[in-house]
Design a protein around this motif. Structure first.
Motif, PDB file in Angstrom:
ATOM      1  N   SER A 291       0.769  -0.790   0.133  1.00  6.64           N
ATOM      2  CA  SER A 291       0.324   0.082   0.169  1.00  6.64           C
ATOM      3  C   SER A 291       0.895   1.260  -0.033  1.00  6.64           C
ATOM      4  CB  SER A 291      -0.976  -0.237   0.953  1.00  6.64           C
ATOM      5  OG  SER A 291      -1.898   1.397   1.436  1.00  6.64           O
ATOM      6  N   PRO A 292       0.690   2.140  -1.028  1.00  6.84           N
ATOM      7  CA  PRO A 292       1.485   3.447  -0.744  1.00  6.84           C
ATOM      8  C   PRO A 292       1.339   3.675   0.586  1.00  6.84           C
ATOM      9  CG  PRO A 292       0.329   3.580  -3.148  1.00  6.84           C
ATOM     10  CD  PRO A 292      -0.462   2.448  -2.253  1.00  6.84           C
ATOM     11  N   LYS A 293       0.191   3.751   1.109  1.00  4.15           N
ATOM     12  CA  LYS A 293       0.412   4.286   2.712  1.00  4.15           C
ATOM     13  C   LYS A 293       1.130   4.110   3.901  1.00  4.15           C
ATOM     14  CE  LYS A 293      -3.970   6.889   3.074  1.00  4.15           C
ATOM     15  NZ  LYS A 293      -4.253   8.375   3.063  1.00  4.15           N
ATOM     16  N   LEU A 294       1.071   2.660   3.160  1.00  3.27           N
ATOM     17  CA  LEU A 294       2.112   1.628   4.325  1.00  3.27           C
ATOM     18  C   LEU A 294       3.377   2.424   3.457  1.00  3.27           C
ATOM     19  CD1 LEU A 294       2.463  -0.400   6.573  1.00  3.27           C
ATOM     20  CD2 LEU A 294       2.547  -1.942   3.986  1.00  3.27           C
ATOM     21  N   LYS A 295       3.625   2.674   2.489  1.00  3.35           N
ATOM     22  CA  LYS A 295       4.904   3.174   2.087  1.00  3.35           C
ATOM     23  C   LYS A 295       4.262   4.673   3.099  1.00  3.35           C
ATOM     24  CE  LYS A 295       7.984   3.437  -1.893  1.00  3.35           C
ATOM     25  NZ  LYS A 295       7.959   3.164  -3.019  1.00  3.35           N
ATOM     26  N   ALA A 296       4.303   5.563   2.769  1.00  2.00           N
ATOM     27  CA  ALA A 296       4.380   6.778   3.519  1.00  2.00           C
ATOM     28  C   ALA A 296       4.737   6.849   5.141  1.00  2.00           C
ATOM     29  CB  ALA A 296       3.173   7.784   3.266  1.00  2.00           C
ATOM     30  N   ARG A 297       3.586   6.007   5.677  1.00  2.00           N
ATOM     31  CA  ARG A 297       4.048   6.438   7.432  1.00  2.00           C
ATOM     32  C   ARG A 297       4.985   5.267   7.888  1.00  2.00           C
ATOM     33  NH1 ARG A 297      -0.606   8.136   9.601  1.00  2.00           N
ATOM     34  NH2 ARG A 297       0.594   7.265  12.039  1.00  2.00           N
ATOM     35  N   GLU A 298       5.412   3.673   7.150  1.00  2.00           N
ATOM     36  CA  GLU A 298       6.522   2.942   7.594  1.00  2.00           C
ATOM     37  C   GLU A 298       7.648   3.002   6.718  1.00  2.00           C
ATOM     38  OE1 GLU A 298       5.032  -0.428   9.536  1.00  2.00           O
ATOM     39  OE2 GLU A 298       3.108   0.633  10.666  1.00  2.00           O
ATOM     40  N   PRO A 299       8.054   3.902   6.205  1.00  2.00           N
ATOM     41  CA  PRO A 299       8.510   4.038   5.141  1.00  2.00           C
ATOM     42  C   PRO A 299       9.564   2.633   4.824  1.00  2.00           C
ATOM     43  CG  PRO A 299       9.149   5.642   5.745  1.00  2.00           C
ATOM     44  CD  PRO A 299       8.319   4.796   6.390  1.00  2.00           C
ATOM     45  N   GLN A 300      10.376   2.660   5.900  1.00  2.00           N
ATOM     46  CA  GLN A 300      11.101   1.462   5.943  1.00  2.00           C
ATOM     47  C   GLN A 300      10.623   0.054   5.219  1.00  2.00           C
ATOM     48  OE1 GLN A 300       9.609   2.394   8.426  1.00  2.00           O
ATOM     49  NE2 GLN A 300       8.290   0.619  10.158  1.00  2.00           N
ATOM     50  N   THR A 301       9.484  -0.219   5.724  1.00  2.00           N
ATOM     51  CA  THR A 301       8.560  -1.270   4.751  1.00  2.00           C
ATOM     52  C   THR A 301       8.309  -1.417   3.201  1.00  2.00           C
ATOM     53  OG1 THR A 301       6.710   0.157   4.677  1.00  2.00           O
ATOM     54  CG2 THR A 301       7.385  -1.383   6.494  1.00  2.00           C
ATOM     55  N   ASN A 302       8.868   0.029   2.652  1.00  2.00           N
ATOM     56  CA  ASN A 302       9.197   0.601   1.137  1.00  2.00           C
ATOM     57  C   ASN A 302       7.844  -0.183   1.004  1.00  2.00           C
ATOM     58  OD1 ASN A 302      10.187   1.882  -1.081  1.00  2.00           O
ATOM     59  ND2 ASN A 302      10.654  -0.515  -1.799  1.00  2.00           N
ATOM     60  N   GLY A 303       6.513  -0.184   1.503  1.00  2.00           N
ATOM     61  CA  GLY A 303       5.381  -0.021   1.553  1.00  2.00           C
ATOM     62  C   GLY A 303       5.179  -1.485   1.453  1.00  2.00           C
ATOM     63  N   LEU A 304       5.674  -2.817   1.695  1.00  2.00           N
ATOM     64  CA  LEU A 304       4.698  -4.135   1.887  1.00  2.00           C
ATOM     65  C   LEU A 304       6.164  -4.996   3.134  1.00  2.00           C
ATOM     66  CD1 LEU A 304       4.176  -6.827  -0.374  1.00  2.00           C
ATOM     67  CD2 LEU A 304       6.918  -6.675  -0.135  1.00  2.00           C
ATOM     68  N   ILE A 305       3.857  -5.375   3.729  1.00  2.00           N
ATOM     69  CA  ILE A 305       4.242  -5.672   4.637  1.00  2.00           C
ATOM     70  C   ILE A 305       4.150  -8.012   4.043  1.00  2.00           C
ATOM     71  CG2 ILE A 305       3.955  -4.129   6.505  1.00  2.00           C
ATOM     72  CD1 ILE A 305       0.866  -5.330   6.424  1.00  2.00           C
ATOM     73  N   LYS A 306       4.761  -8.029   5.074  1.00  2.00           N
ATOM     74  CA  LYS A 306       4.351  -9.301   5.619  1.00  2.00           C
ATOM     75  C   LYS A 306       3.943 -10.583   6.384  1.00  2.00           C
ATOM     76  CE  LYS A 306       7.723 -10.159   1.919  1.00  2.00           C
ATOM     77  NZ  LYS A 306       9.385 -10.542   1.590  1.00  2.00           N
ATOM     78  N   GLY A 307       2.903 -11.179   6.263  1.00  2.00           N
ATOM     79  CA  GLY A 307       2.685 -12.652   7.430  1.00  2.00           C
ATOM     80  C   GLY A 307       1.261 -11.686   8.326  1.00  2.00           C
ATOM     81  N   LYS A 308       0.500 -12.624   8.676  1.00  2.00           N
ATOM     82  CA  LYS A 308      -0.848 -12.224   9.444  1.00  2.00           C
ATOM     83  C   LYS A 308      -0.287 -11.277  10.955  1.00  2.00           C
ATOM     84  CE  LYS A 308      -4.168 -15.230   8.470  1.00  2.00           C
ATOM     85  NZ  LYS A 308      -5.316 -16.455   9.401  1.00  2.00           N
ATOM     86  N   GLU A 309       0.443 -11.458  10.826  1.00  2.00           N
ATOM     87  CA  GLU A 309       0.367 -10.930  13.185  1.00  2.00           C
ATOM     88  C   GLU A 309       1.053  -9.202  12.100  1.00  2.00           C
ATOM     89  OE1 GLU A 309       0.129 -10.890  16.011  1.00  2.00           O
ATOM     90  OE2 GLU A 309      -1.568 -12.895  15.135  1.00  2.00           O
ATOM     91  N   THR A 310       1.842  -9.068  11.042  1.00  2.00           N
ATOM     92  CA  THR A 310       2.333  -7.947  10.775  1.00  2.00           C
ATOM     93  C   THR A 310       0.816  -7.290   9.984  1.00  2.00           C
ATOM     94  OG1 THR A 310       4.519  -8.222  10.008  1.00  2.00           O
ATOM     95  CG2 THR A 310       3.957  -6.375   9.517  1.00  2.00           C
ATOM     96  N   LEU A 311       0.570  -7.902   9.253  1.00  2.00           N
ATOM     97  CA  LEU A 311      -1.137  -7.586   9.200  1.00  2.00           C
ATOM     98  C   LEU A 311      -1.898  -6.043   9.926  1.00  2.00           C
ATOM     99  CD1 LEU A 311      -2.345  -9.528   6.179  1.00  2.00           C
ATOM    100  CD2 LEU A 311      -0.942  -7.474   5.711  1.00  2.00           C
ATOM    101  N   ARG A 312      -2.103  -7.614  10.753  1.00  2.00           N
ATOM    102  CA  ARG A 312      -3.075  -7.248  12.420  1.00  2.00           C
ATOM    103  C   ARG A 312      -2.503  -6.003  12.702  1.00  2.00           C
ATOM    104  NH1 ARG A 312      -6.154  -9.538  16.100  1.00  2.00           N
ATOM    105  NH2 ARG A 312      -5.674 -11.758  15.064  1.00  2.00           N
TER     106      ARG A 312
END
Length: 123
Positions: A40-61
């Protein structure tokens, strides 16, 4: 790998919207594979270290829990759902009290009845 009909995929999308609009994390996460990925572009903006990509259910939660806490009035209005046997393309409007509506497009990739990858597009 089980082939799904476009109606079955649309049903998953409708359950996704219901869970999101009710801010029900458990129901939302039940739709995802354990190793699912989300971009998500919002994820990239709020958490730049992720480069917008997260993995796994706990991270999604953690991401969505923070989102629901920050935006208690967040609702998604479904505009159009388009599906084939492996993915569903969702067009919806993001609504938050006090913010301008945002048109969003998202693709859910489905494997064996679970979301394995979701990609958000907006501008």
């Amino acid at each position: 790998m089980k082939t799904m009909t476009s109606e079955e995929l649309k049903n998953i999308a409708n359950l996704w919207f219901k869970a999101f609009n009710e801010q029900n994390l458990d129901d939302l996460l039940d739709l995802y594979d354990g190793s699912a990925q989300h971009y998500s572009p919002k994820l990239k903006a709020r958490e730049p270290q992720t480069n917008g990509l997260i993995k796994g259910k706990e991270t999604l939660r953690n991401w969505w829990k923070d989102c629901f806490e920050r935006l208690p009035t967040l609702k998604y209005q479904v505009n159009k759902l388009t599906a084939d046997s492996r993915q569903i393309f969702m067009e919806y409007t993001r609504k938050v009290e006090g913010e301008e509506d945002m048109e969003i497009r998202e693709v859910l990739e489905i494997k064996d009845g679970k979301i394995v990858f979701s990609r958000v597009y907006h501008g």
